[in-house]
Design a protein around this motif. Sequence first.
Motif, mmCIF file in Angstrom:
data_model
loop_
_atom_site.group_PDB
_atom_site.id
_atom_site.type_symbol
_atom_site.label_atom_id
_atom_site.label_comp_id
_atom_site.label_asym_id
_atom_site.label_seq_id
_atom_site.Cartn_x
_atom_site.Cartn_y
_atom_site.Cartn_z
ATOM 1 N N ASP A 1 34.431 39.086 45.777
ATOM 2 C CA ASP A 1 34.405 39.056 46.801
ATOM 3 C C ASP A 1 33.178 38.768 47.525
ATOM 4 O OD1 ASP A 1 36.364 40.869 46.380
ATOM 5 O OD2 ASP A 1 35.058 42.616 45.783
ATOM 6 N N ARG B 1 38.174 47.451 47.986
ATOM 7 C CA ARG B 1 36.939 47.833 47.374
ATOM 8 C C ARG B 1 35.380 47.211 47.553
ATOM 9 N NH1 ARG B 1 39.907 43.678 44.239
ATOM 10 N NH2 ARG B 1 38.551 41.278 43.928
ATOM 11 N N VAL B 2 35.751 46.028 48.920
ATOM 12 C CA VAL B 2 34.571 45.806 49.162
ATOM 13 C C VAL B 2 33.626 46.788 49.890
ATOM 14 C CG1 VAL B 2 33.600 43.566 50.731
ATOM 15 C CG2 VAL B 2 34.829 43.735 48.961
ATOM 16 N N VAL C 1 28.178 43.592 44.673
ATOM 17 C CA VAL C 1 29.103 43.599 45.307
ATOM 18 C C VAL C 1 29.829 41.910 43.995
ATOM 19 C CG1 VAL C 1 30.708 41.130 46.528
ATOM 20 C CG2 VAL C 1 29.103 43.314 47.725
ATOM 21 N N LEU D 1 26.582 48.920 49.712
ATOM 22 C CA LEU D 1 26.896 47.814 51.259
ATOM 23 C C LEU D 1 26.672 48.276 52.240
ATOM 24 C CD1 LEU D 1 27.420 44.714 51.685
ATOM 25 C CD2 LEU D 1 29.691 46.126 51.708
ATOM 26 N N ALA E 1 31.900 49.181 47.645
ATOM 27 C CA ALA E 1 30.678 48.882 46.805
ATOM 28 C C ALA E 1 29.400 49.116 47.030
ATOM 29 C CB ALA E 1 30.204 47.450 47.062
ATOM 30 N N ASP F 1 33.930 38.044 52.092
ATOM 31 C CA ASP F 1 34.548 38.696 52.060
ATOM 32 C C ASP F 1 33.372 40.021 52.838
ATOM 33 O OD1 ASP F 1 37.334 38.809 52.284
ATOM 34 O OD2 ASP F 1 37.796 40.857 50.524
ATOM 35 N N ALA F 2 32.152 39.961 50.899
ATOM 36 C CA ALA F 2 31.176 40.921 51.904
ATOM 37 C C ALA F 2 30.191 40.005 52.478
ATOM 38 C CB ALA F 2 30.063 40.391 50.665
ATOM 39 N N ILE G 1 40.026 42.210 54.672
ATOM 40 C CA ILE G 1 38.482 42.951 54.026
ATOM 41 C C ILE G 1 38.855 43.750 52.175
ATOM 42 C CG2 ILE G 1 36.531 44.390 53.780
ATOM 43 C CD1 ILE G 1 36.385 43.647 57.313
ATOM 44 N N ARG G 2 39.265 43.542 51.111
ATOM 45 C CA ARG G 2 39.842 44.198 50.273
ATOM 46 C C ARG G 2 38.488 45.753 49.896
ATOM 47 N NH1 ARG G 2 38.125 38.901 48.093
ATOM 48 N NH2 ARG G 2 39.944 38.485 46.901
#
Length: 490
Positions: free
Chosen positions: A421, A290-291, A417, A297, A294, A424-425, A287-288
């Motif tokens: 991505d 940055r996700v 997002v 999120l 976000a 991942d999201a 999971i990045r």
Amino acid sequence: MTATETPQSIPTTVPTTTVHQNGSGAAPPPPARPGLLLGLLLTGQFMAVLDVFIVNVAAPVIRTDLHTSGSALQLVIAGYTVAYAVLLITGARLGERHGFSRVFQLGVAGFTLSSLACGLAPDSGALIGFRVLQGICAALMVPQVISLIQRTFSGAARIRALGAYTAVLAGGGAVGQVLGGALVSADLFGSGWRPVFLVNVPIGTALLLAGRRLLPVLPGNRERGLDLPGLLVLAAGLGLLVVPLVLGHEEHWPLWGWLALGAGVLMFGLFGLVERRVAARGGSPLIRGRVLRAPGLLTAGGGLLLTMGSFGGFMFAMALHVQAGLGLSPLRAGLVFLPMTVGFGLSGMHWQRLPKRFHPVLPAVALAVSGLGYLGVGLMLREGERIGVGVEALMLPLGLIAGSAYGPLMGRALARVAPADAADASGVVITMIQLGSVVGVAVLGTLFLSGVSYPAAAAVSGRSLFATAVGTCVALLAAAVLAARVRRVG
């Protein structure tokens, strides 16, 4: 949605810029038949949701026919849910790596075959194994639905698609109860419980054939590795969390369950360390970061977790009350919930037609009112009263109000997002939703069952339902607070 618009101004949209999975930045062509494509994707989602609920109705017949022990029957029901919840994020990553459409088709094929195997299972051991396989295949199929919606729909079309997705999540539960009761009661050709699984076979076959013509060709991104350490640690953490929650009450909350929950928390901490180490080495974390960073999120995802937990937990308690406490048949019990789930689905699809000035506050207000509505149902049934006109009349508006919160929260969770991505999201959000259902049934179900042991008088069951309604109200008020906070994210 332009780059300058925020979730506050259009709270349910997600960025309209799309990219290929290979990150080239070229927008994929719009689907030739968007309605058919959306119907295909949502039918796959519907099957996965349906199988969470439909087996509950058939459980007593399965136990009698296969001479299944209580613990084995629990595994028949829970094996699917555990595998499904644990592997959702993994399924999302596989979709990004190998192509969303390809993995969706693979999941549908596996789900169809495992459903056939469940329907033909000769004993409880085989049925448990095939149910786990069914859950694994659902985890391959389901994350691709949101990813494909984000990649192939934009603007208003994406809002409508997410609204339809909300309707399917709600409708699957109601149809599962009603269809399961109807199939078991019909006892087609003396087949008993087996049609509750076999019904997926013609549906899955039709999806596979239609998918070859309708699914877009989106190449996978092989540059992103599988991050096996992250996969293993996360799967272990989710498993240690989900298994004791699912089996805890049946096993009377043994010590191993509490130890597993504690170990699960530690595994999530370890997962964060592993992911940072992978990223520091220039690898591709599961999971990045940055996700997760976000805006909105995790806050909106937390609201969705509490919303689905409240909905699933109260429906579980209510189903037990109306069948075991009030003596309704499985089919009649399913029909009790139909107005609520129809309302949930309708408002999930059409809430955006409300005046836009109401949109920013809609989720928080709707969740708070829903909590009070559940409390009202509990009050009306607390002394073992029969399901009367008052309760039936409350079900439809209660569903309408709850559904008008779910859609905006889903949009806000995904609003900031980037399309790159999406996998991942979608994996994170769907996992939170599924965990919400598991946790809700475990916590609220335990609250309900701690006050009643069947057979019991209807009044005793009703008072236990009221206690559950109080817990549901508290959870939804907490979700309302998160929904209010997500307005200020950005």
